[in-house]
Design a protein around this motif. Structure first.
Motif, short mmCIF file in Angstrom:
data_model
loop_
_atom_site.label_atom_id
_atom_site.label_comp_id
_atom_site.label_asym_id
_atom_site.label_seq_id
_atom_site.Cartn_x
_atom_site.Cartn_y
_atom_site.Cartn_z
N PHE A 14 7.86 -53.95 -21.73
CA PHE A 14 9.01 -54.24 -20.85
C PHE A 14 10.27 -54.35 -21.71
CE2 PHE A 14 12.05 -57.04 -18.85
CZ PHE A 14 12.09 -56.58 -17.54
N GLY A 15 11.33 -53.59 -21.29
CA GLY A 15 12.59 -53.62 -22.03
C GLY A 15 12.82 -52.39 -22.86
N ALA A 16 11.84 -51.47 -22.91
CA ALA A 16 12.01 -50.26 -23.72
C ALA A 16 12.60 -49.11 -22.93
CB ALA A 16 10.65 -49.83 -24.31
N SER A 17 12.55 -49.18 -21.60
CA SER A 17 13.06 -48.10 -20.76
C SER A 17 14.27 -48.57 -19.97
CB SER A 17 11.96 -47.62 -19.80
OG SER A 17 10.81 -47.20 -20.51
N GLU A 18 14.95 -47.58 -19.40
CA GLU A 18 16.14 -47.91 -18.62
C GLU A 18 15.76 -48.66 -17.35
OE1 GLU A 18 20.01 -45.60 -16.63
OE2 GLU A 18 18.56 -44.53 -17.90
N ILE A 19 14.60 -48.28 -16.77
CA ILE A 19 14.12 -48.96 -15.58
C ILE A 19 12.74 -49.53 -15.88
CG2 ILE A 19 13.45 -48.67 -13.17
CD1 ILE A 19 15.40 -46.37 -12.97
N PHE A 65 9.60 -52.60 -14.62
CA PHE A 65 9.09 -53.47 -13.57
C PHE A 65 8.33 -54.63 -14.23
CE2 PHE A 65 9.49 -49.28 -11.69
CZ PHE A 65 10.18 -49.54 -10.51
N VAL A 66 8.52 -55.80 -13.69
CA VAL A 66 7.91 -57.00 -14.26
C VAL A 66 6.50 -57.17 -13.72
CG1 VAL A 66 8.11 -59.50 -14.53
CG2 VAL A 66 10.17 -58.09 -14.46
N CYS A 67 5.57 -57.49 -14.60
CA CYS A 67 4.19 -57.77 -14.20
C CYS A 67 4.15 -59.10 -13.45
CB CYS A 67 3.27 -57.84 -15.41
SG CYS A 67 3.17 -56.32 -16.38
N GLU A 68 3.20 -59.21 -12.52
CA GLU A 68 3.09 -60.45 -11.74
C GLU A 68 2.75 -61.65 -12.64
OE1 GLU A 68 0.27 -59.94 -8.66
OE2 GLU A 68 1.44 -58.40 -7.58
N HIS A 69 1.91 -61.43 -13.64
CA HIS A 69 1.51 -62.56 -14.50
C HIS A 69 2.64 -63.00 -15.42
CE1 HIS A 69 1.16 -60.09 -18.16
NE2 HIS A 69 0.67 -59.14 -17.35
N ALA A 70 3.73 -62.18 -15.55
CA ALA A 70 4.87 -62.54 -16.40
C ALA A 70 5.94 -63.30 -15.63
CB ALA A 70 5.48 -61.30 -17.03
N GLU A 71 5.76 -63.46 -14.33
CA GLU A 71 6.73 -64.21 -13.52
C GLU A 71 6.56 -65.72 -13.76
OE1 GLU A 71 9.11 -63.03 -12.00
OE2 GLU A 71 8.64 -60.97 -11.40
N PRO A 72 7.64 -66.53 -13.70
CA PRO A 72 9.03 -66.09 -13.57
C PRO A 72 9.55 -65.48 -14.87
CG PRO A 72 8.93 -68.45 -13.87
CD PRO A 72 7.51 -67.98 -13.76
N HIS A 73 10.37 -64.42 -14.73
CA HIS A 73 10.81 -63.66 -15.90
C HIS A 73 12.29 -63.89 -16.14
CE1 HIS A 73 10.51 -60.70 -18.99
NE2 HIS A 73 11.41 -59.91 -18.43
N ASP A 74 12.68 -64.02 -17.40
CA ASP A 74 14.07 -64.29 -17.76
C ASP A 74 14.73 -63.12 -18.49
OD1 ASP A 74 12.68 -64.39 -20.10
OD2 ASP A 74 13.18 -66.47 -20.59
N GLY A 75 14.11 -61.95 -18.46
CA GLY A 75 14.72 -60.78 -19.06
C GLY A 75 14.30 -60.50 -20.49
N ARG A 76 13.55 -61.40 -21.11
CA ARG A 76 13.11 -61.16 -22.49
C ARG A 76 12.07 -60.03 -22.52
NH1 ARG A 76 10.88 -66.66 -24.55
NH2 ARG A 76 10.59 -67.01 -22.31
N PRO A 77 12.09 -59.17 -23.58
CA PRO A 77 11.11 -58.10 -23.67
C PRO A 77 9.70 -58.68 -23.91
CG PRO A 77 12.40 -58.22 -25.69
CD PRO A 77 13.05 -59.14 -24.71
N TYR A 78 8.70 -57.95 -23.44
CA TYR A 78 7.32 -58.37 -23.67
C TYR A 78 6.42 -57.15 -23.75
CZ TYR A 78 6.40 -57.74 -18.63
OH TYR A 78 6.24 -57.22 -17.37
N PHE A 79 5.20 -57.37 -24.30
CA PHE A 79 4.16 -56.35 -24.41
C PHE A 79 2.94 -56.80 -23.60
CE2 PHE A 79 6.00 -55.68 -28.83
CZ PHE A 79 6.70 -54.52 -28.47
N CYS A 80 2.25 -55.83 -23.01
CA CYS A 80 0.94 -56.05 -22.42
C CYS A 80 -0.04 -55.07 -23.06
CB CYS A 80 0.97 -55.85 -20.90
SG CYS A 80 1.85 -57.16 -20.01
N PHE A 81 -0.97 -55.60 -23.85
CA PHE A 81 -1.94 -54.75 -24.54
C PHE A 81 -3.30 -54.90 -23.87
CE2 PHE A 81 1.16 -55.88 -27.82
CZ PHE A 81 1.47 -54.63 -28.36
N PRO A 82 -3.83 -53.85 -23.21
CA PRO A 82 -5.21 -53.92 -22.71
C PRO A 82 -6.18 -54.07 -23.89
CG PRO A 82 -4.02 -52.12 -21.68
CD PRO A 82 -3.15 -52.61 -22.80
N ILE A 83 -7.10 -55.01 -23.79
CA ILE A 83 -8.11 -55.22 -24.84
C ILE A 83 -9.33 -54.39 -24.48
CG2 ILE A 83 -9.54 -56.91 -26.02
CD1 ILE A 83 -7.46 -59.02 -25.40
N LEU A 84 -9.65 -53.41 -25.34
CA LEU A 84 -10.76 -52.49 -25.08
C LEU A 84 -11.90 -52.79 -26.02
CD1 LEU A 84 -8.68 -49.18 -24.81
CD2 LEU A 84 -9.40 -50.71 -22.96
#
Length: 591
Positions: free
Chosen positions: A329-334, A336-355
């Motif tokens: 989140f934060g790398a593209s122009e548009i 979308f915030v993940c539900e588990h990241a709410e409430p969101h304050d605009g800070r960038p974040y990563f979601c890494f699937p653990i395989l």
């Protein structure tokens, strides 16, 4: 212009540093000039006084009428007395004493010293062994000046430096006695110290002048080189910092992998993840989620650096899980915030699937700390490596748990097997021995189990065993363990249960099994009953095999009495060993 000002300021600071260094060197040199000469002069004077003492000792020996008579029997002639009294006037000493071999003064320039015995250790260990003993100390001026011939010296000083030298008197390899010479070395010592200080001051001044000249020349010559070296050093420092950072990350990743692979449970694994991620990624807060056994939700397991995790999240609520790859989140122009990241304050974040083994087992969520966004954006590769380490550790932990369950669980009933029961019983006995806690062992056998197999088939027999196992497992709580030890035989370990409580629990289990209804097809199977035997620690044994045998004997007594009942082993373990054989063997129709 700004760079030039900084360079000028740096040059002035360096000159100030040079001045301070010269000042420090001057102060150090001054202190050295003041303090250093005294020890040097004292060592020089000591060497000279030792030689003079030996010379005067030989002079005394040569002038005495009979050396052996003098030091052994204290016999002195008039000529000897006259010579000894005149010796201080013709030499630098102002006082001396004659000692016999025992250390007693038998003659001295000071009459009050006669009869004094020197008991100091050095007299016997050094002087009596043939060695000279030298001592330098300050004495009150009144003690010294009253015996000095030259009365013109400065009497305003409160003390004088006095050197005392003991010389041994040896004749025919036999210690006869000793002579102690007193010399006032104050004036000579002060003269030498003054001369040495003047010499050191001259040398130090020349050295400081030369050093100042060299420093100024070197400073003016190398200013440009220093600027170039500073620039080069800055680049090398940045490169070194980057290499050190990479080396630290590699080391921490290696340590993380080692610790994670040695974890004994998933809870311990997630605790290690929290502690390591705080050090590996200090600029990010994070959390870990793992799929539940039903795989419909992910359970929150750990968080760190101020991050929080929810108890459960849905896979559809994470764009990383939905798309099957890392979501930033934060790398593209548009975005979308993940539900588990709410409430969101605009800070960038990563979601890494653990395989793990091609299967998604969880989610690693990282969010930049406030004010650390720039550092956070550079840490994606490291965070990806951490996710891979965590995924492998989770897969290994689950596989290890599965293998462990397979090794200690009975595959038919899901209860613990005989090996685990034996190990648990041994640990429970050890605990009860240390703490005095109560412990009971319950043996269970399904009544007429062979008839179920013969009449309805082995599938029905398996259903019966599973039903009995489920009833026994439901009846256990806390640290109580239900095990299937083989066939239709079961055992329960009941720690912290008094004998009376254990019997009550056994009766409750018997009733619970009797109330079970098993259906096969459209009809219900005959009523299931069990026979139960109970044994208690330590009354019926202190070893696992003893308790198991006694509980088994009580079980067969219950069968002899008509089955579907509880029997408690009576007496002590010795009485149980002597029980009739029929109480330790199953009856012919025990199946």
């Amino acid at each position: 212009m700004k760079q030039a000002e900084l360079t000028g300021q740096s040059s002035r600071l360096k000159m100030m540093g040079v001045a301070l260094m010269l000042l420090a060197l001057t102060a150090a040199a001054g202190w050295g000039i003041y303090a250093a000469p005294a020890p040097v002069v004292d060592r020089m004077l000591e060497a000279d006084l030792r030689k003079n003492a030996m010379r005067m000792s030989r002079q005394v020996e040569s002038h005495l009428n009979d050396l052996e008579q003098t030091f052994r029997f204290h016999a002195l002639t008039d000529h000897d007395q006259e010579f000894l009294e005149l010796l201080p006037e013709t030499t630098d000493i102002y006082r001396f004493k004659l000692f016999d071999a025992s250390g007693q003064v038998f003659w001295s320039t000071r009459a009050s010293d006669v009869g004094f015995v020197n008991t100091k250790p050095y007299f016997q260990s050094i002087v009596a062994a043939g060695g000279l003993f030298y001592k330098h100390e300050e004495k009150p001026v009144t003690e010294v000046e009253s015996f000095v011939v030259d009365n013109s010296r400065d009497t305003e000083l409160s003390s004088r430096h006095v050197a005392e030298v003991y010389t041994p008197i040896i004749k025919d390899a036999t210690f006869m006695g000793a002579i102690e010479f007193y010399s006032d070395i104050t004036d000579l010592r002060n003269l030498f110290i003054t001369r040495v200080r003047l010499s050191l001051a001259l040398l130090s001044g020349v050295a400081l002048l030369a050093l100042t000249t060299v420093i100024l020349i070197v400073h003016r010559t190398n200013r440009r080189q220093v600027r170039d070296l500073r620039k080069r050093a800055q680049k090398e420092r940045e490169l070194m910092d980057e290499q050190l950072r990479l080396a630290r990350e590699v080391r921490l990743l290696g340590e993380l992998n080692e610790w994670l692979q040695s974890s004994r449970s998933l809870d311990e694994l997630f605790d290690m993840v929290s502690r390591f991620m705080t050090h590996i990624l200090p600029e990010a807060e994070g959390s870990v989620y793992v799929y539940s056994n039903s795989r419909d939700v992910l359970d929150g397991c750990a968080s760190w650096n101020g991050g929080t995790h929810k108890s459960h999240i849905h896979p559809e609520g994470c764009w990383g899980l939905r798309r099957g790859r890392t979501y930033e989140f934060g790398a593209s122009e548009i975005d979308f915030v993940c539900e588990h990241a709410e409430p969101h304050d605009g800070r960038p974040y990563f979601c890494f699937p653990i395989l793990a083994h091609g299967e998604t087992v969880g989610l690693l969520h990282l969010r930049a700390l406030e004010g650390r966004e720039d550092c956070f954006n550079k840490s994606r590769k490291l965070a990806q490596l951490c996710a891979e380490q965590i995924s492998m550790a989770i897969a290994n932990a689950r596989m290890r748990d599965q293998l462990h369950d397979q090794s200690v669980r009975d595959p038919l009933t899901g209860l613990f097997n005989r090996r685990h029961m034996t190990e648990t019983l041994r640990k429970s006995i050890s605990r009860s021995h240390q703490t005095g806690a109560a412990l009971s062992l319950i043996a269970v056998d399904v009544d007429h189990f062979k008839k179920f197999n013969d009449t309805h088939g082995h599938d029905v027999g398996d259903m019966v065993l599973r039903a009995v196992g489920a009833a026994l497992e439901q009846g256990c709580d806390r640290d109580e363990v239900a095990c299937r030890i083989g066939g239709e035989e079961f055992m329960l370990i009941l720690p912290d249960n008094s004998p009376e409580d254990a019997v009550t629990r056994a009766e409750q289990l018997r009733q619970a099994v009797e109330a079970v209804t098993v259906r096969y097809g459209e009809k219900a199977l005959p009523r299931i009953t069990i026979s139960v035997g109970a044994a208690h620690y330590p009354a019926h044994g202190t070893m696992p095999q003893d308790l198991m045998r006694v509980a088994d004997d009580a079980l067969y007594v219950a069968k002899d009495k008509g089955r579907n009942q509880v029997h408690v082993a009576s007496g002590t373990r010795n009485q149980t060993k002597n029980a009739p054989p029929e109480h330790r063997q199953p009856p012919k129709d025990a199946a």
